[in-house]
Write an enzyme that holds these catalytic residues in place. Structure first.
Site, PDB file in Angstrom:
ATOM      1  N   ASN A  88     -99.030  45.567  45.954  1.00 33.90           N
ATOM      2  CA  ASN A  88     -99.909  45.872  44.835  1.00 33.90           C
ATOM      3  C   ASN A  88    -101.351  45.902  45.342  1.00 33.90           C
ATOM      4  OD1 ASN A  88     -97.665  45.793  43.126  1.00 33.90           O
ATOM      5  ND2 ASN A  88     -97.888  43.590  42.777  1.00 33.90           N
ATOM      6  N   GLY A  94    -102.057  45.924  39.945  1.00 33.42           N
ATOM      7  CA  GLY A  94    -101.584  44.610  39.519  1.00 33.42           C
ATOM      8  C   GLY A  94    -101.774  43.524  40.558  1.00 33.42           C
ATOM      9  N   GLN A  95    -102.706  43.738  41.474  1.00 29.68           N
ATOM     10  CA  GLN A  95    -102.933  42.721  42.515  1.00 29.68           C
ATOM     11  C   GLN A  95    -103.678  41.531  41.930  1.00 29.68           C
ATOM     12  OE1 GLN A  95    -105.157  44.132  45.928  1.00 29.68           O
ATOM     13  NE2 GLN A  95    -104.683  42.314  47.135  1.00 29.68           N
ATOM     14  N   SER A  96    -103.135  40.338  42.126  1.00 26.00           N
ATOM     15  CA  SER A  96    -103.781  39.136  41.594  1.00 26.00           C
ATOM     16  C   SER A  96    -104.289  38.207  42.691  1.00 26.00           C
ATOM     17  CB  SER A  96    -102.812  38.374  40.674  1.00 26.00           C
ATOM     18  OG  SER A  96    -101.668  37.956  41.378  1.00 26.00           O
ATOM     19  N   HIS A 101    -100.563  41.422  50.985  1.00 27.82           N
ATOM     20  CA  HIS A 101     -99.204  40.871  51.016  1.00 27.82           C
ATOM     21  C   HIS A 101     -98.203  41.935  50.609  1.00 27.82           C
ATOM     22  CE1 HIS A 101    -101.050  40.017  47.076  1.00 27.82           C
ATOM     23  NE2 HIS A 101     -99.841  40.178  46.544  1.00 27.82           N
ATOM     24  N   HIS A 103     -94.529  42.309  48.842  1.00 24.79           N
ATOM     25  CA  HIS A 103     -93.476  41.632  48.089  1.00 24.79           C
ATOM     26  C   HIS A 103     -92.141  42.158  48.615  1.00 24.79           C
ATOM     27  CE1 HIS A 103     -95.928  40.110  44.580  1.00 24.79           C
ATOM     28  NE2 HIS A 103     -96.730  41.080  44.981  1.00 24.79           N
TER      29      HIS A 103
END
Ligand code: 5GP
Ligand code: ZN
Length: 115
Positions: A88, A94-96, A101, A103
């Site tokens: 993301n 939607g990167q928080s 990284h 997934h």
């Protein structure tokens, strides 16, 4: 980066369920899993997102991340059923957590398209 949660996980300062690591890459279980297998694969060195891993060194690192993620997937028994690798990026992605990284998601049939 001192205030980056994934830098601190990579440094062992914050505990995580590590499933594999090299000098450059760490794989650990997501705290809030979205599938029976949900692993995050990160570089030890801080990059905010995939778009920030630029130049020959960045490209090499991105290749290593994907290659390591596929190794972890095989080790966790996902090859037969298949799995998803996704990164993301930014707000709409939607990167928080602003540390690059991948997934690795598997262990059930995943829907497409994502929400
Ligand atoms: P993003 O939303 O940036 O694509 O993904 C960040 C992921 O990091 C989320 O799936 C979230 O559950 C996970 N996460 C956030 N903080 C921690 C943590 O402290 N430990 C672990 N293992 N995962 C975390
Ligand atoms: Zn970081």
């Amino acid at each position: 980066m001192a205030d980056c949660i994934f830098c601190r996980i990579a440094a062992g300062e914050i505990p995580a369920q590590v499933v594999g690591r090299t000098a450059e890459v760490v794989a650990f279980r997501d705290l809030n899993p979205q599938a029976p297998v949900h692993v995050l694969v990160i570089p030890v060195r801080h990059h905010a997102a995939a778009r920030d891993a630029t130049g020959p060194e960045g490209e090499r690192l991105l290749g290593r991340l994907v290659a390591f993620a596929t190794d972890v997937a095989a080790q966790l028994g996902l090859d037969a059923g298949g799995y998803r690798l996704v990164t993301n990026t930014g707000k709409d992605g939607g990167q928080s957590v602003d540390h690059l990284h991948l997934h690795l998601l598997g262990g059930r049939a995943l829907g497409w398209p994502p929400g």
